[in-house]
Write a protein that holds these residues in place. Structure first.
Motif, short mmCIF file in Angstrom:
data_model
loop_
_atom_site.label_atom_id
_atom_site.label_comp_id
_atom_site.label_asym_id
_atom_site.label_seq_id
_atom_site.Cartn_x
_atom_site.Cartn_y
_atom_site.Cartn_z
N LEU A 129 1.08 -1.14 -0.05
CA LEU A 129 -0.10 -0.10 -0.13
C LEU A 129 0.85 1.32 -0.02
CD1 LEU A 129 -2.98 -0.93 2.61
CD2 LEU A 129 -2.90 -0.61 -0.01
N ILE A 130 2.04 1.25 0.84
CA ILE A 130 2.76 2.36 0.79
C ILE A 130 3.63 2.44 -0.41
CG2 ILE A 130 4.85 3.44 1.84
CD1 ILE A 130 4.02 1.96 4.59
N ALA A 131 3.98 1.37 -1.29
CA ALA A 131 4.67 1.58 -2.60
C ALA A 131 3.52 2.03 -3.60
CB ALA A 131 5.37 0.03 -2.83
N GLY A 132 2.48 1.61 -3.59
CA GLY A 132 1.16 1.92 -4.44
C GLY A 132 1.16 3.55 -4.51
N LEU A 133 1.13 4.02 -3.21
CA LEU A 133 0.70 5.42 -2.91
C LEU A 133 2.09 6.14 -3.50
CD1 LEU A 133 -0.88 7.56 -1.49
CD2 LEU A 133 0.52 7.18 0.50
N ILE A 134 3.11 5.80 -3.19
CA ILE A 134 4.22 6.32 -3.73
C ILE A 134 4.46 6.42 -5.18
CG2 ILE A 134 6.98 6.46 -3.73
CD1 ILE A 134 6.80 5.45 -0.90
N VAL A 135 4.27 5.07 -5.65
CA VAL A 135 4.58 5.01 -7.13
C VAL A 135 3.35 5.72 -8.15
CG1 VAL A 135 4.48 3.18 -9.23
CG2 VAL A 135 5.94 2.95 -7.01
N LEU A 136 2.13 5.43 -7.58
CA LEU A 136 0.92 5.94 -8.40
C LEU A 136 0.54 7.29 -8.08
CD1 LEU A 136 -1.19 2.57 -8.67
CD2 LEU A 136 0.34 3.69 -10.11
N GLY A 137 1.00 7.77 -6.92
CA GLY A 137 0.70 9.24 -6.31
C GLY A 137 -0.86 9.35 -5.78
N ARG A 138 -1.37 8.17 -5.67
CA ARG A 138 -2.83 8.37 -4.88
C ARG A 138 -3.09 7.15 -4.27
NH1 ARG A 138 -7.57 6.99 -7.73
NH2 ARG A 138 -7.03 5.82 -9.78
N ASP A 139 -3.83 7.29 -3.32
CA ASP A 139 -4.62 6.15 -2.63
C ASP A 139 -5.69 5.34 -3.45
OD1 ASP A 139 -5.20 4.15 -0.67
OD2 ASP A 139 -6.24 5.70 0.56
N GLY A 140 -5.71 4.34 -3.34
CA GLY A 140 -7.24 3.66 -3.77
C GLY A 140 -6.97 3.15 -5.44
#
Length: 89
Positions: A56-67
């Motif tokens: 989840l943290i990596a997804g937030l960093i890479v994609l720039g948004r949550d969810g």
């Protein structure tokens, strides 16, 4: 934003990781109950929760948004691989 709002936001951010960490090892035990008997349930939940939190943290960093759906797909993959690694290999 108050401290309570920040805490609620953090809990909601990590809730999918915890939900998958509880759900996937439990469902895997329904199918592979003999193979997963030696692997402790609490141990698997801890490892899956840690892996999912990192995803989840990596997804937030890479994609720039949550969810993002890509993050949730990676969450399912990380959960499955962690259950396999901790009990089925």
């Amino acid at each position: 934003m108050s401290l309570l709002d920040a805490l609620i936001h953090m809990v909601n951010f990590f809730l999918p990781a915890l939900g998958m960490a509880l759900l996937l090892p439990a469902l895997a035990r329904l199918v592979w109950w003999r193979a997963l008997k030696p692997a402790g349930f609490a141990r698997q939940v801890k490892w899956v929760a840690a892996a999912n939190a990192l995803v989840l943290i990596a997804g937030l960093i890479v994609l720039g948004r949550d969810g993002a759906m890509a993050t949730y797909a990676a969450l399912v993959l990380a959960s499955s691989l962690t259950v396999w690694w901790t009990g089925l290999r």
